[in-house]
Write an enzyme that holds these catalytic residues in place. Structure first.
Site, PDB file in Angstrom:
ATOM      1  N   LYS A  63       0.954  -1.170   0.114  1.00 26.30           N
ATOM      2  CA  LYS A  63      -0.163  -0.171   0.097  1.00 26.30           C
ATOM      3  C   LYS A  63       0.579   1.316  -0.024  1.00 26.30           C
ATOM      4  O   LYS A  63       0.277   2.299  -0.129  1.00 26.30           O
ATOM      5  CB  LYS A  63      -0.986   0.181   1.216  1.00 26.30           C
ATOM      6  CG  LYS A  63      -1.986  -1.201   1.107  1.00 26.30           C
ATOM      7  CD  LYS A  63      -2.921  -1.020   2.418  1.00 26.30           C
ATOM      8  CE  LYS A  63      -3.838  -2.272   2.398  1.00 26.30           C
ATOM      9  NZ  LYS A  63      -4.870  -2.290   3.503  1.00 26.30           N
ATOM     10  N   ALA A  64       2.205   0.940   0.084  1.00 27.55           N
ATOM     11  CA  ALA A  64       3.079   2.150   0.054  1.00 27.55           C
ATOM     12  C   ALA A  64       2.965   3.041  -1.196  1.00 27.55           C
ATOM     13  O   ALA A  64       2.858   2.468  -2.473  1.00 27.55           O
ATOM     14  CB  ALA A  64       4.470   1.808   0.402  1.00 27.55           C
ATOM     15  N   VAL A  68       9.585  -0.639  -2.368  1.00 29.70           N
ATOM     16  CA  VAL A  68      11.111  -0.980  -2.252  1.00 29.70           C
ATOM     17  C   VAL A  68      10.998  -2.476  -2.382  1.00 29.70           C
ATOM     18  O   VAL A  68      10.569  -3.330  -1.375  1.00 29.70           O
ATOM     19  CB  VAL A  68      11.782  -0.413  -1.259  1.00 29.70           C
ATOM     20  CG1 VAL A  68      13.294  -0.790  -1.255  1.00 29.70           C
ATOM     21  CG2 VAL A  68      11.703   1.180  -1.294  1.00 29.70           C
ATOM     22  N   ASP A 176      12.379  13.900   4.619  1.00 19.80           N
ATOM     23  CA  ASP A 176      11.805  13.212   5.630  1.00 19.80           C
ATOM     24  C   ASP A 176      12.600  12.093   6.164  1.00 19.80           C
ATOM     25  O   ASP A 176      12.473  10.774   6.404  1.00 19.80           O
ATOM     26  CB  ASP A 176      10.722  12.298   4.660  1.00 19.80           C
ATOM     27  CG  ASP A 176       9.578  11.894   5.649  1.00 19.80           C
ATOM     28  OD1 ASP A 176       9.670  12.322   6.775  1.00 19.80           O
ATOM     29  OD2 ASP A 176       8.754  11.031   5.264  1.00 19.80           O
TER      30      ASP A 176
END
Length: 491
Positions: A63-64, A68, A176
């Site tokens: 869901k990101a 990665v 971030d």
């Protein structure tokens, strides 16, 4: 399973027909950082098992926004591949410039960026893979033991070193920064993820975390400055001190109330220096000042951290409580497959006989020719392949290389069998580097083809890379077993 920070921490190419078109230096020995390179989408698909969900390591799972994956490039080097969402970077030139700027950075405290892929609307970054999870996992979700005090100091120092290096190289903006961006290598040493040095998109947000952890000036004007990075570093210090993800405002209230000992992680059980803890709390407080001008520089941060370092002689893996991961040469599996047995013996003559008997049956499903493409050039190309086949059967390997190269260079048809045959020809002519390249191309065209892996195993063996060769042979055998099982036939 190893972990990699997603570009957005959640709250919880060119064609492959002709390999000569992709100029890339030979891969360095294991442990050395390769030069920054362009990779094809086919290579990264092969490395990650077609971007298999089993290889997904971003903290947000499927869901990101940006995913990665871990992968093994050409069966050798472990990599992390960040796959951006569609249209994150619509201008390929801007993406390549951004990636290349970060790709030139090389530092022992970074998880370095080693490549990129820009193919159609696909945008991917390739970095060194860190197998021992994130700081967030070790601080907030640990299973066997918490991070001891000296290791927490080491994390702070190493990440500050990485930020100072980036600043000195003109890459002061880190997007971030949080505990998910700190990654641990096979030795347990902490590294700063290079992915935070590249924006999530051309016009995207620089912070994806809860607003309570975002620098005040970013909330005011949406801009990231070097001072913003110091603020975010302060939030990481809070994580290290408390073992919890405490909003900076609440943490500062506790610090101002002189409730420092209550603020520290209870799992440390008092095993820390009060003097060092007080210095780190004071540093965190200065990093989290509301006004950017009141925060320390990264050089000031390092000067403070140098004074509180201890246990420099103790390896990181010992302090983390993890076993150092040493890759031992895998034992080749015993197999009744003729190709596997021939590869295990490095018997090129037997391999040649098997490839001749296979003919082109595994090329089914590769590119078919349309009627419009059936030109004189195509007839010449197929004639070149036919001459190559005759030479290959007759063991005239130099002539076979010349003929197969004519076929490959036209690029209208892609044949994994031609790559495999030419690879064996190169082996017969004592050119293992060229053989390995062709075998890898065969894998790019046909990712699950056991023969491509078998030929790579032979080439790696000829290059004296015996551990990699044994590993590749095991992969080839596993693929052949899977193929046999799916076909419902025994070996």
């Amino acid at each position: 399973m190893g972990c990699w920070a997603s570009a957005d921490r959640p709250e919880k190419p060119a064609t492959v027909e002709n390999s000569n078109h992709h100029h890339r230096p030979a891969q360095p020995p294991a442990g050395e950082t390769p030069t920054f390179s362009q990779y094809t989408l086919a290579e990264l698909k092969a490395a990650t098992g077609g971007f298999s969900p089993q290889n997904l390591v971003s903290e947000g799972g499927a869901k990101a926004p940006n995913l990665v994956y871990k992968g093994r490039l050409h069966g050798r080097r472990w990599i992390a591949v960040k796959k951006f969402s569609k249209l994150a970077w619509p201008d390929p030139k801007q993406f390549v410039e951004e990636a290349s700027g970060v790709g030139r950075l090389r530092h022992r405290r970074l998880a370095n960026l080693i490549g990129y892929c820009c193919d159609g609307d696909e945008r991917l970054l390739v970095a060194e893979f860190m197998p021992n999870d994130t700081l967030a996992k070790h601080l907030f979700h640990w299973e066997n033991q918490t991070i001891e005090w000296a290791m927490r100091l080491r994390v702070a120092s190493y990440i500050a070193e990485a930020l100072e290096y980036c600043n000195s190289e003109g890459r002061a903006l880190y997007h971030d920064l949080n505990a998910y961006r700190v990654l641990f290598d096979e030795d347990g040493d902490p590294h700063l993820s290079c992915f935070g040095l590249v924006k999530n998109s051309r016009d995207g947000k620089s912070y994806s975390t809860n607003l309570a952890y975002t620098p005040p000036e970013y909330l005011r004007n949406g801009r990231v400055t070097p001072e913003s990075v110091i603020f975010s570093f302060g939030t990481v210090l809070l994580d290290l001190l408390s073992g919890k993800h405490i909003p900076p405002g609440h943490a500062l209230d506790m610090i101002r109330g002189k409730n420092v000992l209550h603020f520290l992680d209870s799992h440390l059980e008092g095993k820390y220096s009060t003097e060092e803890a007080t210095a780190l709390v004071d540093l965190a407080s200065r990093c989290l000042q509301y006004e950017p001008k009141d925060r320390p520089t990264i050089e000031d941060v390092i000067a403070t951290l140098v004074l509180v370092q201890g246990k420099s002689e103790v390896p990181s893996n010992a302090m983390l409580g993890i076993q150092k991961q040493v890759e031992t040469p895998p034992t080749p599996q015993r197999s009744s497959f003729p190709m596997a047995e021939a590869v295990a013996r490095m018997d090129l003559t037997a391999i040649h006989q098997i490839l001749v008997s296979m003919h082109y049956k595994d090329d089914e499903g590769t590119k078919e020719l349309s009627f419009q493409e059936w030109t004189q050039q195509m007839r010449d190309m197929l004639e070149a392949r036919k001459r190559g086949d005759f030479a290959f059967i007759d063991k005239d390997f130099k002539t076979a290389i010349e003929c197969y190269s004519q076929f490959v260079d036209v690029g209208k048809m892609i044949s994994p069998t031609v790559y495999a045959r030419r690879s064996l020809c190169y082996l017969m002519c004592d050119q293992p580097d060229s053989a390995l390249r062709d075998a890898m191309q065969a894998q790019c065209v046909h990712p699950d083809w056991p023969t491509a892996f078998y030929i790579q195993a032979v080439a790696l063996g000829k290059l004296n890379m015996n551990s990699d060769a044994a590993d590749m042979l095991n992969e080839a055998t596993a693929l052949e077993e899977k193929r046999q099982k799916n076909s419902g036939r025994g070996p």
